[in-house]
Motif scaffolding. Structure first.
Motif, PDB file in Angstrom:
ATOM      1  N   GLY A  19      63.001   8.614 -22.738  1.00  0.00           N
ATOM      2  CA  GLY A  19      61.603   8.710 -23.135  1.00  0.00           C
ATOM      3  C   GLY A  19      60.821   7.418 -23.085  1.00  0.00           C
ATOM      4  N   GLN A  20      61.192   6.508 -22.189  1.00  0.00           N
ATOM      5  CA  GLN A  20      60.455   5.251 -22.056  1.00  0.00           C
ATOM      6  C   GLN A  20      59.089   5.491 -21.420  1.00  0.00           C
ATOM      7  N   MET A  21      58.215   4.478 -21.543  1.00  0.00           N
ATOM      8  CA  MET A  21      56.908   4.539 -20.908  1.00  0.00           C
ATOM      9  C   MET A  21      57.085   4.637 -19.396  1.00  0.00           C
ATOM     10  N   ALA A  22      56.299   5.504 -18.785  1.00  0.00           N
ATOM     11  CA  ALA A  22      56.292   5.688 -17.336  1.00  0.00           C
ATOM     12  C   ALA A  22      54.905   5.341 -16.815  1.00  0.00           C
ATOM     13  N   PRO A  23      54.720   5.280 -15.502  1.00  0.00           N
ATOM     14  CA  PRO A  23      53.386   5.004 -14.968  1.00  0.00           C
ATOM     15  C   PRO A  23      52.342   6.044 -15.374  1.00  0.00           C
ATOM     16  N   THR A  24      52.781   7.228 -15.762  1.00  0.00           N
ATOM     17  CA  THR A  24      51.858   8.298 -16.135  1.00  0.00           C
ATOM     18  C   THR A  24      51.701   8.463 -17.651  1.00  0.00           C
ATOM     19  N   THR A  25      52.351   7.619 -18.437  1.00  0.00           N
ATOM     20  CA  THR A  25      52.211   7.695 -19.894  1.00  0.00           C
ATOM     21  C   THR A  25      50.751   7.500 -20.275  1.00  0.00           C
ATOM     22  N   LEU A  26      50.268   8.345 -21.165  1.00  0.00           N
ATOM     23  CA  LEU A  26      48.861   8.298 -21.568  1.00  0.00           C
ATOM     24  C   LEU A  26      48.572   7.086 -22.453  1.00  0.00           C
ATOM     25  N   THR A  27      47.359   6.599 -22.389  1.00  0.00           N
ATOM     26  CA  THR A  27      46.929   5.533 -23.276  1.00  0.00           C
ATOM     27  C   THR A  27      47.058   6.040 -24.718  1.00  0.00           C
ATOM     28  N   GLY A  28      47.718   5.254 -25.546  1.00  0.00           N
ATOM     29  CA  GLY A  28      47.949   5.634 -26.938  1.00  0.00           C
ATOM     30  C   GLY A  28      49.217   6.438 -27.167  1.00  0.00           C
ATOM     31  N   GLN A  29      49.824   6.957 -26.118  1.00  0.00           N
ATOM     32  CA  GLN A  29      51.038   7.769 -26.263  1.00  0.00           C
ATOM     33  C   GLN A  29      52.209   6.886 -26.673  1.00  0.00           C
ATOM     34  N   LYS A  30      52.952   7.347 -27.659  1.00  0.00           N
ATOM     35  CA  LYS A  30      54.131   6.626 -28.130  1.00  0.00           C
ATOM     36  C   LYS A  30      55.344   7.035 -27.309  1.00  0.00           C
ATOM     37  N   THR A  31      56.110   6.023 -26.924  1.00  0.00           N
ATOM     38  CA  THR A  31      57.375   6.238 -26.225  1.00  0.00           C
ATOM     39  C   THR A  31      58.408   5.318 -26.854  1.00  0.00           C
ATOM     40  N   THR A  32      59.649   5.389 -26.384  1.00  0.00           N
ATOM     41  CA  THR A  32      60.670   4.506 -26.956  1.00  0.00           C
ATOM     42  C   THR A  32      60.387   3.040 -26.656  1.00  0.00           C
ATOM     43  N   THR A  33      59.666   2.749 -25.577  1.00  0.00           N
ATOM     44  CA  THR A  33      59.338   1.358 -25.246  1.00  0.00           C
ATOM     45  C   THR A  33      57.923   0.968 -25.661  1.00  0.00           C
ATOM     46  N   THR A  34      57.139   1.929 -26.127  1.00  0.00           N
ATOM     47  CA  THR A  34      55.799   1.649 -26.666  1.00  0.00           C
ATOM     48  C   THR A  34      55.670   2.392 -27.996  1.00  0.00           C
ATOM     49  N   PRO A  35      56.417   1.961 -29.017  1.00  0.00           N
ATOM     50  CA  PRO A  35      56.418   2.681 -30.299  1.00  0.00           C
ATOM     51  C   PRO A  35      55.066   2.703 -31.010  1.00  0.00           C
ATOM     52  N   LEU A  36      54.176   1.799 -30.662  1.00  0.00           N
ATOM     53  CA  LEU A  36      52.837   1.792 -31.247  1.00  0.00           C
ATOM     54  C   LEU A  36      51.843   2.509 -30.332  1.00  0.00           C
ATOM     55  N   GLY A  37      52.304   2.972 -29.191  1.00  0.00           N
ATOM     56  CA  GLY A  37      51.451   3.654 -28.225  1.00  0.00           C
ATOM     57  C   GLY A  37      51.106   2.751 -27.053  1.00  0.00           C
ATOM     58  N   ARG A  38      50.915   3.360 -25.906  1.00  0.00           N
ATOM     59  CA  ARG A  38      50.531   2.588 -24.712  1.00  0.00           C
ATOM     60  C   ARG A  38      49.173   1.962 -24.955  1.00  0.00           C
TER      61      ARG A  38
END
Length: 173
Positions: free
Chosen positions: A54-73
């Motif tokens: 569940g890491q951030m991908a090129p299509t991860t939405l702005t603000g979406q939380k992932t395992t590598t963006t726990p505060l959101g993209r």
């Protein structure tokens, strides 16, 4: 590409995740678009690396939380913005068809089926490369129930990644 070139009468297609298509193998993807390979590419966009944690991908939405963006993209933090792949593919001269669909409603399901059929037909007709992006749920990594995940696609993903056809030409050359 190699399969199509060795067996030009074969129907060749890929089904790839967004991370694979536009990140890990972006060079191969861009090369196929540039050359106008007579193949069909179906990219499943679940806005994260769904099979690797569940890491951030090129299509991860702005603000979406992932395992590598726990505060959101956050674009301001150097995370950048989500890539609109169907629109990107449509800019290549050798692409005959580019569309984006989803399976969130019966109507969207029917349109997406049509998009996929059209992309394959472009290959059969020798018109050029066909590309279809399909928005898909990832309930485990989104930490949502399947019903909530479908609602999230409708409310969050579709506004960022609008559905529809972005390019549909008879022939590229």
């Amino acid at each position: 590409t190699a399969i199509k070139r060795l067996s030009p009468d074969s129907l060749v297609f890929t089904v790839q995740g967004d991370g694979d298509c536009i990140a890990i193998r972006a060079g191969s993807f861009i090369g196929a678009l540039t050359r106008g390979e007579m193949i069909t590419i179906i990219m499943v966009n679940n806005s994260n690396y769904g099979t690797t944690g569940g890491q951030m991908a090129p299509t991860t939405l702005t603000g979406q939380k992932t395992t590598t963006t726990p505060l959101g993209r956050d674009a301001a933090s150097g995370h950048g913005y989500p890539v609109r792949v169907a629109e990107l593919a449509a800019t290549f001269k050798s692409v005959a068809y580019s569309a984006r669909g989803a399976f969130t409603t019966p109507a969207n399901y029917q349109r997406t089926r049509k998009y996929i059929k059209t992309a394959f037909q472009k290959q059969v007709d020798g018109a050029g490369l066909g590309f279809v992006e399909v928005l898909a749920a990832c309930p485990p990594n989104w930490h949502l129930s399947p019903v909530e995940a479908v609602k999230w696609i409708e409310e969050k993903m579709i506004p960022e990644f609008p559905l529809g056809e972005f390019k549909n030409v008879e022939r590229t050359a």
